[in-house]
Write an enzyme that holds these catalytic residues in place. Structure first.
Site, PDB file in Angstrom:
ATOM      1  N   SER A  38      -6.269   5.813  -4.757  1.00  0.00           N
ATOM      2  CA  SER A  38      -7.071   5.326  -6.099  1.00  0.00           C
ATOM      3  C   SER A  38      -8.208   4.521  -5.387  1.00  0.00           C
ATOM      4  O   SER A  38      -8.886   5.231  -4.666  1.00  0.00           O
ATOM      5  CB  SER A  38      -6.153   4.678  -7.209  1.00  0.00           C
ATOM      6  OG  SER A  38      -6.875   4.888  -8.316  1.00  0.00           O
ATOM      7  N   ASP A 186      -4.829  11.006 -10.054  1.00  0.00           N
ATOM      8  CA  ASP A 186      -4.566   9.713  -9.324  1.00  0.00           C
ATOM      9  C   ASP A 186      -3.507   9.571  -8.229  1.00  0.00           C
ATOM     10  O   ASP A 186      -2.415  10.067  -8.857  1.00  0.00           O
ATOM     11  CB  ASP A 186      -4.693   8.527 -10.140  1.00  0.00           C
ATOM     12  CG  ASP A 186      -4.883   7.301  -9.773  1.00  0.00           C
ATOM     13  OD1 ASP A 186      -4.276   7.061  -8.587  1.00  0.00           O
ATOM     14  OD2 ASP A 186      -5.929   6.561 -10.405  1.00  0.00           O
TER      15      ASP A 186
END
Length: 305
Positions: A38, A186
């Site tokens: 991320s 993610d």
């Protein structure tokens, strides 16, 4: 000292990582390889491209993160835009602005594809993402051949975009291969803190230093909010936290700089300058405390024991 750096995901809290990096670099640390999930993937990519902590501070403090909430198509409709985007496009925001922003930053350093940050065919950067179709973690660029993609020619900005695609917030990246369409989101869904990614059998030549955020204990959904979207965000967050047990191992605690979050949430894109500076200071001080008790000899002894 040469070291590898691994960064935990955490959205806008990544400013804390930059503070910790600043102190480490002031003490003579330089980074051979980087990895992250991320926002950790974003920071890892920029370091691999040649950015210094000083440059990253300017970028992170001055960036208007509200622009990440890009609106187009259905999302631009008043009132019903966001709910319809989640239902029809799997997210409230496209994520296109983020990818373009990362591409522009990398371009300043002459980095486009993984070949630009590789040596002897091996990327110095590892990015974690999550294939929710195949229900597995993927490491970019290493796992790209499994999708019929040549890894060294793959755009780094696209890989970062995959890793920061917070479920229900940014649209997943779709990859089609052999009649199967995979949705990539993610990296934190599968692994928010890939601290062991550079570990190999035997004693390492240099250390791996991890940058992670202080865990928090919450008993209700996102700061007490109970609306449907907040519940969905918490489902994703819970999945991510379930994958962070690696840092509790003694070996990994001893190589992790733990940074307080100052109460900042992952998607607080309207973060104030004051809060940004506070996160930076927390990161800086956390690195300072870490190095008070850390040395390479003790680090090596843990691998020998």
């Amino acid at each position: 000292m040469i070291a590898d750096a691994v960064f935990e995901g955490g959205g806008v809290r990544g400013i804390g990582h930059v503070g910790a990096l600043s102190y480490m670099e002031s003490c003579g640390f330089s980074w051979a390889r980087t990895a992250g999930s991320s926002v950790g993937a974003l920071i890892a990519a920029l370091i691999a491209a040649g950015y210094t902590a000083r440059e990253l501070k300017t970028i992170m403090i001055e960036t208007n993160f509200n622009k990440f909430r890009d609106r187009n198509g259905i999302n631009s409709l008043p009132l019903i835009g966001k709910p319809l985007s989640v239902l029809l496009e799997n997210a409230m925001y496209s994520g296109d602005y983020v990818e373009a922003w990362v591409k522009e930053l990398l371009g300043r350093k002459g980095v486009v594809s993984f070949s630009d940050i590789s040596e002897n065919g091996e990327s110095r950067l590892k990015i974690i993402a999550s294939d929710i179709t195949r229900r597995r973690m993927i490491v970019l660029p290493d796992d790209l051949p499994e999708y019929g993609i040549e890894p060294m020619s793959f755009p780094v900005a696209k890989a970062v975009r995959m890793s920061i695609s917070i479920p229900f917030y940014f649209k997943p990246v779709r990859i089609k291969y052999k009649e199967l369409a995979s949705f990539i989101v993610d990296g934190c869904v599968c692994c928010s803190y890939p601290i062991t990614i550079f570990d190999v059998p035997g004693v390492p030549k240099w250390p791996t230093i991890g940058f992670k955020f202080q865990s928090k204990n919450t008993s209700f959904t996102a700061s007490g909010r109970t609306d449907a979207l907040s519940v969905l965000f918490d489902i994703a967050d819970t999945m991510a936290h379930g994958q962070t047990i690696e840092h509790t191992l003694e070996r990994n605690k001893a190589r992790s700089i733990v940074i307080p979050t100052a109460g900042v949430e992952t998607t607080d894109f309207d973060i104030s300058k004051e809060k940004s500076h506070l996160l930076y200071k927390y990161g800086y001080r956390s690195a300072m405390e870490f190095l008070k008790d850390w040395n390479f000899d003790d680090y090596i002894s843990r691998f020998r024991s």
